[in-house]
Design a protein around this motif. Structure first.
Motif, PDB file in Angstrom:
ATOM      1  N   ILE A   1       6.795   4.319  -8.399  1.00 42.21           N
ATOM      2  CA  ILE A   1       6.948   5.189  -7.242  1.00 42.21           C
ATOM      3  C   ILE A   1       6.040   4.639  -6.149  1.00 42.21           C
ATOM      4  CG2 ILE A   1       6.937   7.546  -6.395  1.00 42.21           C
ATOM      5  CD1 ILE A   1       8.747   7.055  -8.848  1.00 42.21           C
ATOM      6  N   ALA A   2       6.616   4.242  -5.041  1.00 43.78           N
ATOM      7  CA  ALA A   2       5.848   3.522  -4.021  1.00 43.78           C
ATOM      8  C   ALA A   2       4.892   4.420  -3.239  1.00 43.78           C
ATOM      9  CB  ALA A   2       6.802   2.811  -3.059  1.00 43.78           C
ATOM     10  N   CYS A   3       5.338   5.610  -2.831  1.00 43.34           N
ATOM     11  CA  CYS A   3       4.545   6.470  -1.939  1.00 43.34           C
ATOM     12  C   CYS A   3       4.036   7.709  -2.668  1.00 43.34           C
ATOM     13  CB  CYS A   3       5.386   6.903  -0.743  1.00 43.34           C
ATOM     14  SG  CYS A   3       6.051   5.543   0.237  1.00 43.34           S
ATOM     15  N   GLU A   4       2.925   8.264  -2.165  1.00 42.09           N
ATOM     16  CA  GLU A   4       2.379   9.454  -2.807  1.00 42.09           C
ATOM     17  C   GLU A   4       3.247  10.684  -2.574  1.00 42.09           C
ATOM     18  OE1 GLU A   4       1.367  11.583  -0.428  1.00 42.09           O
ATOM     19  OE2 GLU A   4       0.927  10.280   1.235  1.00 42.09           O
TER      20      GLU A   4
ATOM     21  N   LEU B   1       2.177   3.574  -6.657  1.00 48.23           N
ATOM     22  CA  LEU B   1       1.465   2.639  -5.791  1.00 48.23           C
ATOM     23  C   LEU B   1       0.655   3.372  -4.728  1.00 48.23           C
ATOM     24  CD1 LEU B   1       4.191  -0.130  -5.307  1.00 48.23           C
ATOM     25  CD2 LEU B   1       2.410   0.054  -7.067  1.00 48.23           C
ATOM     26  N   ALA B   2       0.973   4.646  -4.486  1.00 45.08           N
ATOM     27  CA  ALA B   2       0.187   5.525  -3.616  1.00 45.08           C
ATOM     28  C   ALA B   2       0.135   5.070  -2.164  1.00 45.08           C
ATOM     29  CB  ALA B   2      -1.227   5.705  -4.174  1.00 45.08           C
ATOM     30  N   PHE B   3       1.187   4.445  -1.692  1.00 44.94           N
ATOM     31  CA  PHE B   3       1.279   4.168  -0.260  1.00 44.94           C
ATOM     32  C   PHE B   3       1.432   5.500   0.482  1.00 44.94           C
ATOM     33  CE2 PHE B   3       3.354  -0.038  -1.625  1.00 44.94           C
ATOM     34  CZ  PHE B   3       2.163  -0.734  -1.512  1.00 44.94           C
ATOM     35  N   PRO B   4       1.004   5.570   1.736  1.00 46.00           N
ATOM     36  CA  PRO B   4       1.119   6.828   2.474  1.00 46.00           C
ATOM     37  C   PRO B   4       2.573   7.232   2.705  1.00 46.00           C
ATOM     38  CG  PRO B   4       0.408   5.051   3.931  1.00 46.00           C
ATOM     39  CD  PRO B   4       0.339   4.516   2.536  1.00 46.00           C
ATOM     40  N   ASP B   5       2.827   8.513   2.564  1.00 46.05           N
ATOM     41  CA  ASP B   5       4.184   9.048   2.686  1.00 46.05           C
ATOM     42  C   ASP B   5       4.724   8.863   4.102  1.00 46.05           C
ATOM     43  OD1 ASP B   5       6.492  10.383   1.933  1.00 46.05           O
ATOM     44  OD2 ASP B   5       5.682  12.342   2.443  1.00 46.05           O
TER      45      ASP B   5
END
Length: 224
Positions: A37-40, A72-76
């Motif tokens: 999952i790329a974004c938070e 990956l916790a990129f910004p939404d």
């Protein structure tokens, strides 16, 4: 023989909307399924404290039977503020680690900019220089793909999820903040109808549909 499978999605719940039933089928068959999952997926709408999406994501993955889920916790809704290489690099690292035979990713032609950019990054991370990859498929995302124009998602592969549709819906219910009341496309009832509609196109009770991005048949392999 079991095979490694990689599901790549932009936001928590996207992995379910497009291929949750198919991922559950892979898991039942003994395949090792990893979701990325790329974004938070929550700060923009719910503030810095969020709503516990990380826990929702893990519960959903457990319901589907996935081996692993990574964020990956990129910004939404901020992938367009990053260089594309910043998105590609961690995806390449995961592809080389997992060595997936099959990759499922979001179709890049819908209305969500994060989906569009992630799709471009996946095309690079999954390029044919990685010989382990046999096929790359794109899935549609309810409440994003069908709202785009021009409507360019052209399914060419249908997967019968009659046996795993209830599992998919149970996993989606783990995302308490994302489920909407009917008739929203992300309601559980609408998702059931969506699977029925895709299935009915091929005389199946329920299905998920995919667009083939690339499929490689190596020496000695024949189409099935």
């Amino acid at each position: 023989m079991s095979k490694p499978v990689l599901v790549i999605a932009a936001h928590p719940d996207d992995e379910l909307l497009g291929c949750g039933g198919t991922a559950a089928l892979h898991a039942r068959a003994g395949d090792e399924v990893t979701a990325v999952i790329a974004c938070e997926g929550e700060s923009l709408r719910y503030g810095p404290a969020g709503v516990g999406q990380n826990g929702h994501m893990k519960r959903a993955a457990g319901t589907l039977g996935l081996r692993d889920v990574r964020q990956l916790a990129f910004p939404d809704q901020r992938l367009d503020t990053m260089a594309l290489t910043e998105i590609i690099t961690p995806l390449e690292r995961i592809v080389r680690e997992v060595r997936p035979a099959i990759i499922y990713c979001q179709y890049g032609g819908d209305i969500n900019r994060d989906h569009q950019l992630l799709f471009q990054a996946v095309l690079v991370a999954a390029r044919p220089t990685e010989p382990c990859i046999e096929a790359v498929y794109a899935f549609d995302t309810a409440s994003s793909t069908e709202w785009a124009f021009p409507r360019s998602f052209a399914a060419d592969t249908w997967v019968d999820i009659s046996e795993t549709l209830d599992t998919k819906l149970a996993a989606m219910a783990c995302y308490e903040s994302e489920v909407r009341p009917y008739p929203h496309p992300r309601s559980l009832e609408a998702l059931r109808y969506r699977a029925k509609a895709w299935g009915n196109q091929h005389c199946l009770d329920a299905a998920e549909a995919f667009m083939t991005i690339r499929r490689t048949l190596r020496h000695g392999q024949t189409p099935v």
